[in-house]
Design a protein around this motif. Structure first.
Motif: not given
Length: 72
Positions: A52-62
Motif C-alpha cells: 500500500m505504501t508503494s501504491i500511494i507513493i506511485s500515485v503521488v509521484l505520477s
C-alpha cells in the motif's frame, strides 16, 4: 549548453526537501505501516512487503510528474 547540470541540481534540491519532509512527517504520517502492507514474522525471520505504501507513493509521484509535464 547542456541542461543536465541544471536538472541534477534541481533533482538534488528535490531529494533534500523530500528527505526533510520524510524526517519531520514521519512523526505524523505512518508511511510504511499502512493497512495493506504485509508483514510476516516467523522465528528469527521478518519479511516486509510495503504494498500500500508503494501504491500511494506511485500515485503521488505520477500526479506530480503529470503536473510538471503540463507546464513544459
Amino acid at each position: 549548453m547542456s541542461q543536465l547540470p541544471k536538472l541534477l541540481v534541481i533533482a538534488g534540491v528535490v531529494l533534500i526537501i523530500a528527505g526533510l519532509l520524510w524526517q519531520v512527517g514521519g512523526k505524523y504520517i505512518n508511511l510504511g505501516k499502512l493497512p495493506g502492507d504485509i508483514l510476516i514474522k516467523r522465528g528469527n525471520t521478518t519479511v516486509y512487503f510495503p504494498l500500500m505504501t508503494s501504491i500511494i507513493i506511485s500515485v503521488v509521484l505520477s500526479l506530480i510528474l503529470l503536473l510538471l509535464g503540463r507546464f513544459r
